[in-house]
Design a protein around this motif. Structure first.
Motif, PDB file in Angstrom:
ATOM      1  N   HIS A  85       6.580  10.822  -4.199  1.00 32.47           N
ATOM      2  CA  HIS A  85       6.209  10.342  -5.531  1.00 32.47           C
ATOM      3  C   HIS A  85       7.344   9.595  -6.229  1.00 32.47           C
TER       4      HIS A  85
ATOM      5  N   THR B  97       5.641   5.060  -1.215  1.00 38.68           N
ATOM      6  CA  THR B  97       4.736   5.768  -0.328  1.00 38.68           C
ATOM      7  C   THR B  97       4.182   6.997  -1.036  1.00 38.68           C
ATOM      8  N   ALA B  98       2.930   7.299  -0.768  1.00 42.01           N
ATOM      9  CA  ALA B  98       2.269   8.437  -1.406  1.00 42.01           C
ATOM     10  C   ALA B  98       2.939   9.758  -1.046  1.00 42.01           C
ATOM     11  N   GLU B  99       3.610   9.788   0.087  1.00 41.28           N
ATOM     12  CA  GLU B  99       4.269  11.015   0.523  1.00 41.28           C
ATOM     13  C   GLU B  99       5.505  11.351  -0.317  1.00 41.28           C
TER      14      GLU B  99
ATOM     15  N   ASN C 235       0.828  -1.205   0.000  1.00 42.97           N
ATOM     16  CA  ASN C 235       0.000   0.000   0.000  1.00 42.97           C
ATOM     17  C   ASN C 235       0.863   1.257   0.000  1.00 42.97           C
ATOM     18  N   TYR C 236       0.364   2.287  -0.661  1.00 40.13           N
ATOM     19  CA  TYR C 236       1.066   3.572  -0.740  1.00 40.13           C
ATOM     20  C   TYR C 236       0.707   4.490   0.420  1.00 40.13           C
ATOM     21  N   ASP C 237      -0.452   4.248   1.042  1.00 32.25           N
ATOM     22  CA  ASP C 237      -0.939   5.158   2.076  1.00 32.25           C
ATOM     23  C   ASP C 237      -0.151   4.988   3.375  1.00 32.25           C
ATOM     24  N   SER C 238      -0.475   5.828   4.355  1.00 35.32           N
ATOM     25  CA  SER C 238       0.237   5.783   5.642  1.00 35.32           C
ATOM     26  C   SER C 238      -0.617   5.175   6.746  1.00 35.32           C
ATOM     27  N   LEU C 239      -1.628   4.407   6.384  1.00 33.72           N
ATOM     28  CA  LEU C 239      -2.540   3.830   7.366  1.00 33.72           C
ATOM     29  C   LEU C 239      -1.795   2.948   8.381  1.00 33.72           C
TER      30      LEU C 239
ATOM     31  N   ARG D 241       0.001   4.455  11.391  1.00 37.16           N
ATOM     32  CA  ARG D 241      -0.834   5.011  12.462  1.00 37.16           C
ATOM     33  C   ARG D 241      -1.128   4.011  13.574  1.00 37.16           C
TER      34      ARG D 241
ATOM     35  N   LYS E 129       7.694  -0.639   2.668  1.00 31.19           N
ATOM     36  CA  LYS E 129       6.638  -0.263   1.720  1.00 31.19           C
ATOM     37  C   LYS E 129       7.181  -0.553   0.316  1.00 31.19           C
TER      38      LYS E 129
END
Length: 161
Positions: free
Chosen positions: A51, A47-49, A5-9, A12, A43
């Protein structure tokens, strides 16, 4: 922990907050931390943060696969740890599936077995994942079953030496 996944879920969650997050571009740092006994979150698709780390195209997958540090860290993880794939459909022919296949072929009967929770897999897919990737499928038919399955796996793992 490894995620596509690219998100930071995941970052958290309390458990993951004690892990250093790395993308495939920092695979060498992740491997050093792992060898030092530290916990990481890798990851593998970026990561989306950032590019410049995101992997989506066939050429980007090729670039990642040709990265020696990335291959080394995945080899270390797949041979040193047993993975339980959650939310991963075992249908990423350009990346993790290839790595799982290389690992199974390279180590043959000595390859570490991994597991995947999959919703309603076909018998042929279950057989293929076991044969080609050394991944045993734990099938379920309803997502509501997942908490009970995970609790049972946790109890079973706690009983293992």
């Amino acid at each position: 922990m490894l995620t596509t996944n690219y998100d930071s879920l995941l970052e958290r969650f309390q458990e993951a907050q004690h892990r250093q997050a790395y993308t495939w571009k920092e695979s060498d740092l992740a491997l050093n931390d792992l060898k030092s006994g530290r916990h990481v979150l890798l990851k593998v698709h970026g990561t989306a943060e950032r590019h410049d780390t995101v992997v989506m195209t066939e050429s980007e997958y090729r670039d990642v696969r040709s990265n020696p540090s990335y291959r080394a860290v995945l080899g270390h993880l797949l041979q040193g740890y047993t993975f339980l794939f959650l939310g991963y459909g075992m249908n990423d022919p350009l990346d993790l599936d290839l790595v799982l296949k290389w690992n199974a072929e390279a180590f043959k009967s000595a390859a570490r077995r991994h597991y995947a929770l999959l919703k309603d897999p076909s018998d042929s897919d279950r057989d293929r994942y076991e044969r080609e990737y050394n991944v045993r499928v734990i099938a379920y038919s309803d997502h509501a079953q997942l908490p009970a399955i995970l609790e049972e796996l946790q109890r079973t793992a706690a009983c293992q030496p």
